[in-house]
Design a protein around this motif. Structure first.
Motif, PDB file in Angstrom:
ATOM      1  N   PHE A   1       4.492  30.835  -1.698  1.00 13.80           N
ATOM      2  CA  PHE A   1       4.191  30.291  -3.023  1.00 13.80           C
ATOM      3  C   PHE A   1       4.842  28.912  -3.106  1.00 13.80           C
ATOM      4  CE2 PHE A   1       4.406  31.689  -7.785  1.00 13.80           C
ATOM      5  CZ  PHE A   1       3.072  31.429  -7.964  1.00 13.80           C
ATOM      6  N   TRP A   2       4.120  27.874  -2.597  1.00 13.25           N
ATOM      7  CA  TRP A   2       4.707  26.540  -2.465  1.00 13.25           C
ATOM      8  C   TRP A   2       3.813  25.481  -3.079  1.00 13.25           C
ATOM      9  CZ3 TRP A   2       9.555  25.704  -0.523  1.00 13.25           C
ATOM     10  CH2 TRP A   2      10.162  26.815   0.082  1.00 13.25           C
ATOM     11  N   ALA A   3       4.449  24.418  -3.573  1.00 12.16           N
ATOM     12  CA  ALA A   3       3.705  23.279  -4.118  1.00 12.16           C
ATOM     13  C   ALA A   3       4.242  21.986  -3.529  1.00 12.16           C
ATOM     14  CB  ALA A   3       3.842  23.240  -5.640  1.00 12.16           C
ATOM     15  N   LEU A   4       3.332  21.067  -3.275  1.00 12.62           N
ATOM     16  CA  LEU A   4       3.707  19.681  -2.997  1.00 12.62           C
ATOM     17  C   LEU A   4       3.262  18.863  -4.203  1.00 12.62           C
ATOM     18  CD1 LEU A   4       2.575  19.111   0.723  1.00 12.62           C
ATOM     19  CD2 LEU A   4       4.850  19.725  -0.134  1.00 12.62           C
ATOM     20  N   ASP A   5       4.223  18.186  -4.837  1.00 11.72           N
ATOM     21  CA  ASP A   5       3.939  17.329  -5.988  1.00 11.72           C
ATOM     22  C   ASP A   5       3.650  15.949  -5.418  1.00 11.72           C
ATOM     23  OD1 ASP A   5       4.239  15.986  -8.568  1.00 11.72           O
ATOM     24  OD2 ASP A   5       5.283  17.819  -9.194  1.00 11.72           O
ATOM     25  N   LEU A   6       2.407  15.508  -5.510  1.00  6.19           N
ATOM     26  CA  LEU A   6       2.027  14.240  -4.881  1.00  6.19           C
ATOM     27  C   LEU A   6       2.135  13.099  -5.892  1.00  6.19           C
ATOM     28  CD1 LEU A   6      -1.029  15.383  -2.698  1.00  6.19           C
ATOM     29  CD2 LEU A   6       1.431  15.533  -2.233  1.00  6.19           C
ATOM     30  N   VAL A   7       2.714  12.009  -5.413  1.00  7.79           N
ATOM     31  CA  VAL A   7       3.044  10.894  -6.313  1.00  7.79           C
ATOM     32  C   VAL A   7       2.538   9.559  -5.750  1.00  7.79           C
ATOM     33  CG1 VAL A   7       5.099  11.985  -7.295  1.00  7.79           C
ATOM     34  CG2 VAL A   7       5.312  10.640  -5.195  1.00  7.79           C
ATOM     35  N   LYS A   8       2.401   8.612  -6.648  1.00  7.54           N
ATOM     36  CA  LYS A   8       2.057   7.246  -6.230  1.00  7.54           C
ATOM     37  C   LYS A   8       3.288   6.557  -5.692  1.00  7.54           C
ATOM     38  CE  LYS A   8      -1.773   5.542  -8.913  1.00  7.54           C
ATOM     39  NZ  LYS A   8      -2.129   5.126 -10.243  1.00  7.54           N
ATOM     40  N   ASN A   9       4.422   6.944  -6.248  1.00  6.72           N
ATOM     41  CA  ASN A   9       5.651   6.230  -5.972  1.00  6.72           C
ATOM     42  C   ASN A   9       6.819   7.213  -6.075  1.00  6.72           C
ATOM     43  OD1 ASN A   9       8.087   4.770  -6.550  1.00  6.72           O
ATOM     44  ND2 ASN A   9       6.830   2.960  -6.937  1.00  6.72           N
ATOM     45  N   LYS A  10       7.556   7.363  -4.985  1.00  9.27           N
ATOM     46  CA  LYS A  10       8.627   8.370  -4.986  1.00  9.27           C
ATOM     47  C   LYS A  10       9.722   8.044  -5.985  1.00  9.27           C
ATOM     48  CE  LYS A  10       8.126  10.065  -0.288  1.00  9.27           C
ATOM     49  NZ  LYS A  10       8.580  11.125   0.593  1.00  9.27           N
ATOM     50  N   GLU A  11       9.938   6.744  -6.222  1.00  6.18           N
ATOM     51  CA  GLU A  11      11.012   6.343  -7.137  1.00  6.18           C
ATOM     52  C   GLU A  11      10.656   6.676  -8.585  1.00  6.18           C
ATOM     53  OE1 GLU A  11      14.012   5.077  -6.258  1.00  6.18           O
ATOM     54  OE2 GLU A  11      13.272   5.608  -4.253  1.00  6.18           O
ATOM     55  N   THR A  12       9.456   6.238  -8.990  1.00  2.00           N
ATOM     56  CA  THR A  12       9.066   6.447 -10.398  1.00  2.00           C
ATOM     57  C   THR A  12       8.539   7.859 -10.633  1.00  2.00           C
ATOM     58  OG1 THR A  12       6.808   5.734 -10.018  1.00  2.00           O
ATOM     59  CG2 THR A  12       8.401   4.015 -10.607  1.00  2.00           C
ATOM     60  N   ARG A  13       8.136   8.537  -9.568  1.00  2.00           N
ATOM     61  CA  ARG A  13       7.551   9.884  -9.645  1.00  2.00           C
ATOM     62  C   ARG A  13       6.211   9.900 -10.370  1.00  2.00           C
ATOM     63  NH1 ARG A  13      12.958  13.741 -10.604  1.00  2.00           N
ATOM     64  NH2 ARG A  13      14.117  12.769  -8.921  1.00  2.00           N
ATOM     65  N   GLU A  14       5.602   8.728 -10.485  1.00  2.00           N
ATOM     66  CA  GLU A  14       4.291   8.699 -11.144  1.00  2.00           C
ATOM     67  C   GLU A  14       3.318   9.559 -10.339  1.00  2.00           C
ATOM     68  OE1 GLU A  14       0.618   5.707 -12.290  1.00  2.00           O
ATOM     69  OE2 GLU A  14       2.462   4.836 -11.532  1.00  2.00           O
ATOM     70  N   PRO A  15       2.651  10.508 -10.992  1.00  2.00           N
ATOM     71  CA  PRO A  15       1.742  11.396 -10.258  1.00  2.00           C
ATOM     72  C   PRO A  15       0.647  10.613  -9.528  1.00  2.00           C
ATOM     73  CG  PRO A  15       2.140  12.244 -12.468  1.00  2.00           C
ATOM     74  CD  PRO A  15       2.756  10.870 -12.414  1.00  2.00           C
ATOM     75  N   LEU A  16       0.208  11.147  -8.402  1.00  2.00           N
ATOM     76  CA  LEU A  16      -0.816  10.468  -7.593  1.00  2.00           C
ATOM     77  C   LEU A  16      -2.090  10.252  -8.405  1.00  2.00           C
ATOM     78  CD1 LEU A  16      -1.228   9.397  -4.663  1.00  2.00           C
ATOM     79  CD2 LEU A  16      -2.356  11.570  -4.159  1.00  2.00           C
ATOM     80  N   VAL A  17      -2.398  11.190  -9.301  1.00  2.00           N
ATOM     81  CA  VAL A  17      -3.523  11.007 -10.230  1.00  2.00           C
ATOM     82  C   VAL A  17      -3.020  11.363 -11.634  1.00  2.00           C
ATOM     83  CG1 VAL A  17      -5.284  11.504  -8.495  1.00  2.00           C
ATOM     84  CG2 VAL A  17      -4.366  13.383  -9.862  1.00  2.00           C
ATOM     85  N   PRO A  18      -3.597  10.779 -12.686  1.00  2.00           N
ATOM     86  CA  PRO A  18      -3.133  11.082 -14.045  1.00  2.00           C
ATOM     87  C   PRO A  18      -3.368  12.545 -14.403  1.00  2.00           C
ATOM     88  CG  PRO A  18      -4.579   9.144 -14.015  1.00  2.00           C
ATOM     89  CD  PRO A  18      -4.670   9.771 -12.661  1.00  2.00           C
ATOM     90  N   TYR A  19      -2.638  13.038 -15.410  1.00  2.00           N
ATOM     91  CA  TYR A  19      -2.763  14.406 -15.891  1.00  2.00           C
ATOM     92  C   TYR A  19      -4.217  14.697 -16.242  1.00  2.00           C
ATOM     93  CZ  TYR A  19      -1.300  18.660 -18.374  1.00  2.00           C
ATOM     94  OH  TYR A  19      -1.121  19.955 -18.779  1.00  2.00           O
ATOM     95  N   ASN A  20      -4.769  15.774 -15.654  1.00  2.00           N
ATOM     96  CA  ASN A  20      -6.134  16.217 -15.968  1.00  2.00           C
ATOM     97  C   ASN A  20      -7.202  15.183 -15.605  1.00  2.00           C
ATOM     98  OD1 ASN A  20      -7.494  18.460 -16.731  1.00  2.00           O
ATOM     99  ND2 ASN A  20      -7.558  17.973 -18.906  1.00  2.00           N
ATOM    100  N   ALA A  21      -6.954  14.390 -14.570  1.00  2.00           N
ATOM    101  CA  ALA A  21      -7.910  13.339 -14.186  1.00  2.00           C
ATOM    102  C   ALA A  21      -9.201  13.946 -13.650  1.00  2.00           C
ATOM    103  CB  ALA A  21      -7.286  12.460 -13.113  1.00  2.00           C
ATOM    104  N   THR A  22     -10.310  13.247 -13.901  1.00  2.00           N
ATOM    105  CA  THR A  22     -11.588  13.642 -13.309  1.00  2.00           C
ATOM    106  C   THR A  22     -12.242  12.398 -12.727  1.00  2.00           C
ATOM    107  OG1 THR A  22     -12.660  13.298 -15.441  1.00  2.00           O
ATOM    108  CG2 THR A  22     -12.051  15.575 -14.908  1.00  2.00           C
ATOM    109  N   GLY A  23     -13.343  12.600 -12.014  1.00  3.49           N
ATOM    110  CA  GLY A  23     -14.145  11.495 -11.497  1.00  3.49           C
ATOM    111  C   GLY A  23     -13.346  10.508 -10.667  1.00  3.49           C
TER     112      GLY A  23
END
Ligand SMILES: Cc1ncc(COP(=O)(O)O)c(C=O)c1O
Length: 486
Positions: free
Chosen positions: A405-427
């Motif tokens: 039961f594992w997750a990788l939290d993917l980010v744009k930037n490790k420092e800011t932790r900004e998610p790789l895609v916005p919350y609930n992103a589509t398209g």
């Protein structure tokens, strides 16, 4: 669109072409875990797909925007399509095939039950039902010894909440923002006949709060201890401001699953238990996803030594071979319904086929050490491999989990932790995650992808070799995601 030369309308009415059926069946039979390639049969796949597109209305989807893969068969940790591609299933379906696909002992038990007593109404005592309840109650923590069977996880949660409301005589439910508890809508409140009356507490009354999650802390915490203490303080304040005497239940996933596999810090669940005791609130743990071996324990509650008043389960209870869920009920709450009828039920509560599958699944898990396998390979293979991936890949912000039961939290930037895609992103906004998923599939692994995360949730009886194969494919797919980092 129906494909050329295939009687799609006939397919939908079960008037099937016997030659095609035989071919489809043989495609399934040719796959073995020895690695043989499944026999391709694109025409059969096209027919399945065409009938699906013409008539199946899919969950949670914009119907015209989806492109479901036609699946020809599955075995163990793998499934395959009609084109000859096979995939290592790192999703366990929807995190439920804890013993993999087509386990021969469970398939045989279902067949045997079908031949003996394929169905029977819930008011009778039936061997498969009695035995399933006994095996589950033997494993649930504390005195959760009475089992109410449902058809799946959402109705288990509904019934747990109904029991809590009737037991406490209070209307409200508190639950976490980051959670998933099922897709139904307290259906009995919509019901018109008198069975509704005792349950007519209204569909409103759910109040959300923030559960702990240090990596994206809502409490400006820097340590697990701070996160735990502040999350508990926040919960107690929420209780105080909502009015303790109005709250029937606190419902929490022991480890939130779909929302991101956030293992709670030590002491949090024990603290929630204390708050529930202090204010006379029923504590409901939802183990629909985390239960039955997923975390390397029979139930995730065992990891934290906590005993709820009600515990929901589904999925892994029989690896989803036949739909089944349920609520494990404490002695105290069960006694509320000792002389007073419980105003709830289902035609298929404790369906013999589903219960026979549960009996066989639980026995298989015990005999084959499936829970121990999840714990050991999680600690010895998955955890170090994911930590190593996190070091090498710019897109991996955090690794978290336990067991299988594992997750990788993917980010744009490790420092800011900004998610790789916005919350609930589509398209287009979701393109980086879509590219990651496509790369994983091209590498032979079917990945679990939710928002900016991938979850590593293979069957709990996955082998070390399979894990290594899947992790190598994830490694390559993460390189694709890396291209979207800053
Ligand atoms: C924690 C949890 N609760 C409830 C449910 C709902 O279960 P079902 O889809 O069987 O209704 C799910 C489904 O993923 C779940 O993960």
């Amino acid at each position: 669109m129906p494909c050329e030369g295939v009687p799609v309308d006939n397919l939908s009415r079960n008037v099937r072409d016997p030659i095609q059926d035989a071919d489809v069946a043989s495609a399934s039979r040719t796959f073995t875990l020895g690695g043989m390639t499944p026999q391709p049969h694109p025409a059969a796949g096209a027919a399945v797909k065409a009938a699906d597109r013409a008539h199946v209305f899919h969950s949670w989807s914009a119907q015209e925007l989806i492109d479901p893969l036609a699946v020809a068969g599955a075995e163990g940790s793998y499934f395959w399509d009609y084109e000859g591609n096979h995939y290592l299933d790192f999703t366990s379906g929807l995190v439920y095939t804890n013993i993999g696909y087509q386990h021969p002992k469970v398939v045989a038990a279902i067949q045997e039950q079908a031949a003996t007593l394929s169905t029977f109404a819930p008011a009778f005592a039936i061997e498969a039902r009695s035995e399933a309840a006994r095996l589950i109650a033997e494993r649930t923590p504390g005195d959760l010894d009475k089992i109410f069977f449902t058809n799946g996880g959402a109705d288990a949660v509904e019934h747990a909440v109904r029991m809590a409301r009737l037991h406490t005589g209070r209307p409200k439910v508190l639950s976490a923002y980051r959670s998933y508890h099922g897709g139904t809508q307290q259906a009995v409140n919509i019901t018109g006949d008198p069975r509704r009356w005792a349950n007519d507490s209204g569909t409103a009354g759910v109040v959300h709060f923030w559960a702990p999650f240090l990596y994206r802390s809502r409490f400006y915490a820097e340590t697990e201890e701070q996160e735990c203490a502040r999350a508990l303080e926040h919960l107690e304040t929420t209780i105080a401001f909502e009015g303790p005497a109005t709250i029937a239940a606190i419902v929490l996933e022991t480890i939130p699953g779909t929302a991101g596999i956030m293992v709670p810090p030590p002491g949090y669940l024990a603290g929630v238990r204390e708050l529930c005791d202090k204010y006379g609130i029923a504590f409901v743990l939802d183990e629909v996803m985390a239960g039955f071996g997923r975390t390397g324990e029979w139930f995730a509650a065992d990891l934290f030594d906590v005993v709820p008043d009600l515990m929901t389960f589904a999925k892994g209870v029989n690896s989803g071979y036949v739909p089944l869920g349920g609520v494990a009920i404490s002695g105290e709450i069960a006694s509320t319904f000792g002389k007073r009828p419980y105003p709830g039920g289902l035609t298929y509560s404790g369906h013999p086929l589903a219960c026979a599958a549960a009996v066989a699944t639980i026995n298989v898990m015990a005999e084959e050490g499936v829970v121990e396998n999840a714990a050991r390979l999680g600690a010895e293979v998955v955890q170090p491999a994911l930590r190593e991936l996190a070091e090498r890949h710019a897109c991996v912000g955090e690794v978290r989990g336990v067991g299988m039961f594992w997750a990788l939290d993917l980010v744009k930037n490790k420092e800011t932790r900004e998610p790789l895609v916005p919350y609930n992103a589509t398209g287009a906004a979701n393109a980086p995650m879509a590219a990651f998923a496509a790369a994983a599939k091209a590498g032979g692994v079917w990945p679990f992808v939710n928002m900016n995360r991938t979850h590593i949730v293979p069957p709990c009886n996955v082998t070390e070799a399979e894990l290594k194969e899947g992790l190598a494919a994830l490694d390559a797919a993460l390189s694709v995601a890396d291209e979207h980092t800053e």
